[in-house]
Write a protein that holds these residues in place. Structure first.
Motif, PDB file in Angstrom:
ATOM      1  N   MET A  77      28.617  19.127  16.473  1.00  0.00           N
ATOM      2  CA  MET A  77      27.276  18.661  16.877  1.00  0.00           C
ATOM      3  C   MET A  77      27.375  17.921  18.217  1.00  0.00           C
ATOM      4  SD  MET A  77      24.640  16.062  14.927  1.00  0.00           S
ATOM      5  CE  MET A  77      25.672  14.632  15.212  1.00  0.00           C
ATOM      6  N   VAL A  78      26.504  18.263  19.132  1.00  0.00           N
ATOM      7  CA  VAL A  78      26.467  17.612  20.435  1.00  0.00           C
ATOM      8  C   VAL A  78      25.160  16.834  20.549  1.00  0.00           C
ATOM      9  CG1 VAL A  78      26.498  17.926  22.927  1.00  0.00           C
ATOM     10  CG2 VAL A  78      27.860  19.439  21.467  1.00  0.00           C
ATOM     11  N   THR A  79      25.265  15.540  20.836  1.00  0.00           N
ATOM     12  CA  THR A  79      24.087  14.687  20.967  1.00  0.00           C
ATOM     13  C   THR A  79      23.953  14.206  22.399  1.00  0.00           C
ATOM     14  OG1 THR A  79      24.273  13.951  18.668  1.00  0.00           O
ATOM     15  CG2 THR A  79      22.907  12.626  20.152  1.00  0.00           C
ATOM     16  N   GLU A  80      22.805  14.474  22.970  1.00  0.00           N
ATOM     17  CA  GLU A  80      22.520  14.009  24.328  1.00  0.00           C
ATOM     18  C   GLU A  80      21.756  12.695  24.245  1.00  0.00           C
ATOM     19  OE1 GLU A  80      20.015  15.434  28.297  1.00  0.00           O
ATOM     20  OE2 GLU A  80      20.320  16.810  26.616  1.00  0.00           O
ATOM     21  N   LYS A  81      22.163  11.729  25.054  1.00  0.00           N
ATOM     22  CA  LYS A  81      21.535  10.409  25.040  1.00  0.00           C
ATOM     23  C   LYS A  81      20.823  10.168  26.366  1.00  0.00           C
ATOM     24  CE  LYS A  81      22.774   5.495  24.558  1.00  0.00           C
ATOM     25  NZ  LYS A  81      23.908   4.570  24.313  1.00  0.00           N
ATOM     26  N   ILE A  82      19.548   9.805  26.274  1.00  0.00           N
ATOM     27  CA  ILE A  82      18.751   9.534  27.467  1.00  0.00           C
ATOM     28  C   ILE A  82      18.244   8.093  27.400  1.00  0.00           C
ATOM     29  CG2 ILE A  82      16.714  10.189  28.808  1.00  0.00           C
ATOM     30  CD1 ILE A  82      16.936  12.973  27.531  1.00  0.00           C
ATOM     31  N   LEU A  83      18.530   7.308  28.426  1.00  0.00           N
ATOM     32  CA  LEU A  83      18.079   5.918  28.497  1.00  0.00           C
ATOM     33  C   LEU A  83      16.936   5.787  29.491  1.00  0.00           C
ATOM     34  CD1 LEU A  83      21.488   3.978  28.604  1.00  0.00           C
ATOM     35  CD2 LEU A  83      19.985   4.291  26.631  1.00  0.00           C
ATOM     36  N   LYS A  84      15.925   5.031  29.118  1.00  0.00           N
ATOM     37  CA  LYS A  84      14.814   4.769  30.038  1.00  0.00           C
ATOM     38  C   LYS A  84      14.486   3.281  30.004  1.00  0.00           C
ATOM     39  CE  LYS A  84      10.078   6.046  31.259  1.00  0.00           C
ATOM     40  NZ  LYS A  84      10.401   6.298  32.664  1.00  0.00           N
ATOM     41  N   GLN A  85      14.522   2.639  31.160  1.00  0.00           N
ATOM     42  CA  GLN A  85      14.193   1.225  31.268  1.00  0.00           C
ATOM     43  C   GLN A  85      12.678   1.054  31.199  1.00  0.00           C
ATOM     44  OE1 GLN A  85      16.610  -1.084  31.260  1.00  0.00           O
ATOM     45  NE2 GLN A  85      18.084   0.622  31.190  1.00  0.00           N
ATOM     46  N   LEU A  86      12.225   0.194  30.294  1.00  0.00           N
ATOM     47  CA  LEU A  86      10.808  -0.086  30.121  1.00  0.00           C
ATOM     48  C   LEU A  86      10.500  -1.497  30.642  1.00  0.00           C
ATOM     49  CD1 LEU A  86      10.523   1.322  26.487  1.00  0.00           C
ATOM     50  CD2 LEU A  86      10.103   2.544  28.626  1.00  0.00           C
ATOM     51  N   ASP A  87       9.277  -1.940  30.442  1.00  0.00           N
ATOM     52  CA  ASP A  87       8.887  -3.275  30.903  1.00  0.00           C
ATOM     53  C   ASP A  87       9.456  -4.363  29.986  1.00  0.00           C
ATOM     54  OD1 ASP A  87       7.425  -2.104  32.917  1.00  0.00           O
ATOM     55  OD2 ASP A  87       5.577  -2.032  31.736  1.00  0.00           O
ATOM     56  N   ASP A  88       9.473  -5.583  30.477  1.00  0.00           N
ATOM     57  CA  ASP A  88       9.793  -6.777  29.689  1.00  0.00           C
ATOM     58  C   ASP A  88      11.161  -6.722  29.029  1.00  0.00           C
ATOM     59  OD1 ASP A  88       7.265  -7.806  30.330  1.00  0.00           O
ATOM     60  OD2 ASP A  88       6.350  -6.756  28.632  1.00  0.00           O
ATOM     61  N   GLY A  89      12.130  -6.072  29.680  1.00  0.00           N
ATOM     62  CA  GLY A  89      13.483  -6.078  29.167  1.00  0.00           C
ATOM     63  C   GLY A  89      13.786  -5.080  28.071  1.00  0.00           C
ATOM     64  N   TRP A  90      12.880  -4.176  27.810  1.00  0.00           N
ATOM     65  CA  TRP A  90      13.085  -3.169  26.768  1.00  0.00           C
ATOM     66  C   TRP A  90      13.692  -1.900  27.354  1.00  0.00           C
ATOM     67  CZ3 TRP A  90      12.645  -4.013  21.662  1.00  0.00           C
ATOM     68  CH2 TRP A  90      11.903  -5.114  21.234  1.00  0.00           C
ATOM     69  N   THR A  91      14.532  -1.245  26.557  1.00  0.00           N
ATOM     70  CA  THR A  91      15.129   0.038  26.917  1.00  0.00           C
ATOM     71  C   THR A  91      14.906   1.022  25.779  1.00  0.00           C
ATOM     72  OG1 THR A  91      16.870  -1.049  28.207  1.00  0.00           O
ATOM     73  CG2 THR A  91      17.246   1.253  27.601  1.00  0.00           C
ATOM     74  N   ARG A  92      14.430   2.192  26.115  1.00  0.00           N
ATOM     75  CA  ARG A  92      14.254   3.244  25.097  1.00  0.00           C
ATOM     76  C   ARG A  92      15.452   4.179  25.129  1.00  0.00           C
ATOM     77  NH1 ARG A  92       9.141   5.425  26.119  1.00  0.00           N
ATOM     78  NH2 ARG A  92      10.015   6.921  27.584  1.00  0.00           N
ATOM     79  N   GLN A  93      16.023   4.440  23.944  1.00  0.00           N
ATOM     80  CA  GLN A  93      17.121   5.386  23.809  1.00  0.00           C
ATOM     81  C   GLN A  93      16.635   6.615  23.069  1.00  0.00           C
ATOM     82  OE1 GLN A  93      21.172   2.983  23.191  1.00  0.00           O
ATOM     83  NE2 GLN A  93      19.741   2.577  21.527  1.00  0.00           N
ATOM     84  N   THR A  94      16.786   7.769  23.680  1.00  0.00           N
ATOM     85  CA  THR A  94      16.397   9.027  23.033  1.00  0.00           C
ATOM     86  C   THR A  94      17.652   9.849  22.784  1.00  0.00           C
ATOM     87  OG1 THR A  94      14.273   8.993  24.205  1.00  0.00           O
ATOM     88  CG2 THR A  94      14.959  11.094  23.222  1.00  0.00           C
ATOM     89  N   PHE A  95      17.882  10.185  21.533  1.00  0.00           N
ATOM     90  CA  PHE A  95      19.049  10.975  21.142  1.00  0.00           C
ATOM     91  C   PHE A  95      18.569  12.373  20.752  1.00  0.00           C
ATOM     92  CE2 PHE A  95      19.972   6.549  20.228  1.00  0.00           C
ATOM     93  CZ  PHE A  95      21.232   6.375  20.787  1.00  0.00           C
ATOM     94  N   ILE A  96      19.109  13.386  21.412  1.00  0.00           N
ATOM     95  CA  ILE A  96      18.707  14.772  21.157  1.00  0.00           C
ATOM     96  C   ILE A  96      19.902  15.541  20.620  1.00  0.00           C
ATOM     97  CG2 ILE A  96      17.740  16.880  22.138  1.00  0.00           C
ATOM     98  CD1 ILE A  96      16.570  15.135  24.389  1.00  0.00           C
TER      99      ILE A  96
END
Length: 250
Positions: free
Chosen positions: A1-20
């Motif tokens: 299984m291969v999982t791709e991780k995408i990070l996106k910096q949001l406002d107020d110190g939050w970071t969204r992590q998307t695992f595909i």
């Protein structure tokens, strides 16, 4: 299984992590607080949350449609061309595809689908735009999505024969056998009308989204946070529905 991780910096110190998961195409979204602290995640599946999700999906469709119209203007600028192009060039063919896609996305906003739970209604549009809306509804149903009776497409099967005075007495000749296809490509005035309709629809959508966001924020504020943290220990994602919502109240 291969999982791709995408990070996106949001406002107020939050970071969204998307695992595909590239094998199954499944997606998991988590959040980090201040860049490194795993956050508790709560999925809202209440009626209002479903409605908000539906309106946001509709808005995404409408934004895509506006983008496609912008591309049409780039590859096939407004002209004095007639409504039908008998033999469109490559730019007009691409413009026709983009125009069809934009019409489909626009009308989709006014059709209630099982997965969205919400839709717009023609009566919500300004009266001066409702006739144009009906035209695009017919365009989608009778030309773009289905092959109904329509002024927007026609195929004429034709034989052409030489003038009689050019023939010998035995009247032997080879007729010209043609099928002449005429389909609407992108039509400048309709494209402009569509852009106006989409923009008017987005005004309606944005008001609904704003109200639902306020309502859902109020619903979240009255939850018992101790219960929430307990339910989301060890990275568990909590799903709140209409059935269990009251059990998490203060």
């Amino acid at each position: 299984m291969v999982t791709e991780k995408i990070l996106k910096q949001l406002d107020d110190g939050w970071t969204r992590q998307t695992f595909i998961n590239t094998d199954t195409s499944t997606v998991r979204v988590t959040y980090l607080y201040k860049g490194k602290h795993p956050a508790s995640v709560i999925h809202f599946h209440t009626k209002k949350a479903r409605h908000l999700a539906g309106y946001q999906l509709i808005d995404k469709d409408l934004r895509d449609a506006l983008l496609w119209i912008d591309h049409i203007n780039e590859i096939a600028p407004p002209s004095e061309s007639k409504k039908f192009y008998t033999e469109p060039d490559s730019a007009n063919r691409i413009a026709k595809g983009l125009f069809k896609a934009a019409v489909i996305n626009y009308i989709k906003a006014y059709d209630l689908g099982d997965g969205r739970f919400v839709s717009l209604n023609k009566a919500q549009l300004p009266v001066k735009l409702q006739a144009a809306h009906t035209l695009f509804y017919d365009l989608r149903n009778n030309y773009i999505a289905h092959g109904g009776l329509s002024e927007f497409e026609k195929c004429e099967v034709t034989f052409a024969i030489p003038p009689r005075h050019k023939l010998k007495s035995n009247l032997r000749f080879s007729p010209r056998f043609e099928s002449n296809i005429r389909q609407a490509t992108q039509i400048d005035w309709e494209k402009n009308e569509l852009q106006t309709l989409i923009s008017a629809s987005r005004v309606i959508i944005e008001m609904k989204i704003k109200k639902l966001q306020i309502d859902l924020s109020k619903e979240f504020e009255v939850l018992n946070y101790d219960k929430i943290y307990k339910a989301t220990k060890s990275g568990i994602i909590l799903t709140i529905t209409d059935r269990n919502y009251k059990s998490y109240l203060r």
